[in-house]
Design a protein around this motif. Sequence first.
Motif, short mmCIF file in Angstrom:
data_model
loop_
_atom_site.label_atom_id
_atom_site.label_comp_id
_atom_site.label_asym_id
_atom_site.label_seq_id
_atom_site.Cartn_x
_atom_site.Cartn_y
_atom_site.Cartn_z
N TYR A 32 24.32 56.96 89.83
CA TYR A 32 24.21 55.50 89.89
C TYR A 32 25.26 54.91 88.94
CZ TYR A 32 21.49 56.27 85.61
OH TYR A 32 21.09 56.67 84.34
N ILE A 71 28.38 53.01 87.10
CA ILE A 71 29.84 52.94 87.29
C ILE A 71 30.34 54.12 88.10
CG2 ILE A 71 32.01 53.20 86.01
CD1 ILE A 71 30.80 51.28 83.91
N ASP A 95 24.82 65.40 88.06
CA ASP A 95 24.00 64.65 87.11
C ASP A 95 23.11 65.64 86.38
OD1 ASP A 95 23.74 61.19 87.39
OD2 ASP A 95 22.98 62.37 85.69
N ILE A 96 22.38 65.09 85.44
CA ILE A 96 21.78 65.99 84.45
C ILE A 96 20.52 66.70 84.94
CG2 ILE A 96 20.29 64.28 83.33
CD1 ILE A 96 21.73 65.48 80.65
N LEU A 149 17.75 63.17 89.55
CA LEU A 149 18.87 62.22 89.60
C LEU A 149 19.86 62.58 90.71
CD1 LEU A 149 19.66 61.46 85.88
CD2 LEU A 149 19.06 59.80 87.64
N ASP A 161 24.74 69.78 83.17
CA ASP A 161 24.89 69.06 81.89
C ASP A 161 26.34 69.24 81.46
OD1 ASP A 161 23.20 69.25 78.63
OD2 ASP A 161 25.10 68.32 79.24
N VAL A 162 27.08 68.16 81.42
CA VAL A 162 28.53 68.26 81.16
C VAL A 162 28.85 68.75 79.75
CG1 VAL A 162 29.28 66.58 82.90
CG2 VAL A 162 28.65 65.79 80.60
N ASN A 203 33.08 60.43 83.77
CA ASN A 203 32.30 59.18 83.70
C ASN A 203 31.01 59.34 82.90
OD1 ASN A 203 31.19 56.49 84.88
ND2 ASN A 203 29.67 58.03 85.46
N ILE A 246 36.71 57.61 81.56
CA ILE A 246 36.10 56.30 81.43
C ILE A 246 35.93 55.98 79.94
CG2 ILE A 246 34.24 54.74 82.09
CD1 ILE A 246 35.93 55.74 84.45
N CYS A 247 36.89 55.21 79.46
CA CYS A 247 36.92 54.84 78.05
C CYS A 247 36.03 53.61 77.84
CB CYS A 247 38.37 54.62 77.61
SG CYS A 247 39.39 56.11 77.71
N TYR A 282 29.52 55.90 69.34
CA TYR A 282 30.10 55.59 70.66
C TYR A 282 31.56 55.19 70.50
CZ TYR A 282 30.35 53.31 75.28
OH TYR A 282 30.70 52.92 76.56
N LYS A 313 34.73 57.10 72.07
CA LYS A 313 35.61 56.44 73.05
C LYS A 313 37.03 56.25 72.50
CE LYS A 313 32.61 55.96 76.43
NZ LYS A 313 32.73 56.67 77.70
N GLY A 358 35.20 46.53 80.60
CA GLY A 358 34.65 45.57 79.65
C GLY A 358 33.14 45.71 79.63
N ILE A 367 29.93 45.67 81.50
CA ILE A 367 29.57 45.82 82.91
C ILE A 367 28.04 45.85 83.05
CG2 ILE A 367 29.91 47.22 85.00
CD1 ILE A 367 32.57 46.24 83.76
N THR A 381 25.14 47.34 84.07
CA THR A 381 24.57 48.59 84.56
C THR A 381 23.32 48.90 83.72
OG1 THR A 381 25.64 50.05 82.96
CG2 THR A 381 26.92 49.46 84.94
N THR A 406 23.77 48.83 79.90
CA THR A 406 23.85 47.58 79.12
C THR A 406 22.66 46.66 79.39
OG1 THR A 406 25.19 46.63 80.91
CG2 THR A 406 26.38 47.55 78.99
#
Length: 266
Positions: free
Chosen positions: A20, A22, A41-42, A46, A67-68, A94, A144-145, A159, A163, A190, A192, A194, A197
């Motif tokens: 889901y 971004i 996804d984890i 999901l 898990d990345v 991402n 994705i910064c 964070y 980043k 900027g 976003i 989701t 946030t």
Amino acid sequence: MNMDAFRLDGKIALVTGASYGIGFAIATAFSAAGATVVFNDINQELVDKGLAAYAEKGIKAHGYVCDVTDEAAVGALVKKVEEEVGVIDILVNNAGIIRRTPMLEMSAEEFRKVIDVDLNAPFIVSKAVIPGMIKKGHGKIINICSMMSELGRETVSAYAAAKGGLKMLTRNICSEYGEHNIQCNGIGPGYIATPQTAPLREKQPDGSRHPFDQFIISKTPAARWGDAEDLQGPAVFLASDASNFVNGHILYVDGGILAYIGKQPQ
Ligand code: NAP
Ligand code: GCO
């Protein structure tokens, strides 16, 4: 100019954490441009949620649990994708988390967890996919910064550190692998709208907007939060042949926040 340069036909794109948010929006845009979508996804719940969401849009995505932050799991994921789908042409790092805690109240373990997902994982996943890209003679990596690759603010020390580091990892992958026709760029969204946030946009008990919500509106020339869909065009551009001479660049998709001092209080 041949506008097919913006197409992704025949390309295999891995977008991490893309059930889901971004990642999902970027992956659906890649599909519309002709790419085959692969995501992880984890957990299985999901991944299943993501597969259903892609199917609802008519997209036959390939979903995997991974898990990345787990290097062995990422190696196994890339091997499985190469066997079942094909060698990855496009990677979007991402997957990410944020912890909003004043630094003096943040444990070193919590700090390390954010760094692990938001910075170590893009290193791990990029390292796993670059050999295939070298063999293929081309590759696109999009990290994705964030605005926090440039700016700090209260409570997001881990964070912002991650980043900021991701911006420099982007430039380093550009430097090390550009000669193999691999372009590594960043997208700096900027603010976003989701799930990540959502706490910053919660309505107040009196029905008014969250103070941070009002703050972002005043700091954004567009006077609005971004939508994940605002990132689709920039992502397709950076994933396509149209950006083959763009490398090491962080493309801020922020409605102008970084250029703007902010609207003066009325
Ligand atoms: P999101 O809604 O929280 O989605 C992040 C996704 O990554 C979730 O599916 C999450 O799974 C997954 N994930 C987290 N840790 C993982 C791990 N170890 N392995 C695999 N997947 C993992 O976030 P978003 O707002 O879409 O943001 C996506 C990216 O954009 C993040 O890197 C974020 O930092 C960045 N970004 C967001 C904004 C914004 O305003 N939203 C702005 C700038 C940059 P879970 O559901 O299990 O957590
Ligand atoms: C925050 C927000 C931001 C956004 C994004 C801005 O708490 O400040 O979550 O960090 O997620 O990174 O670009």
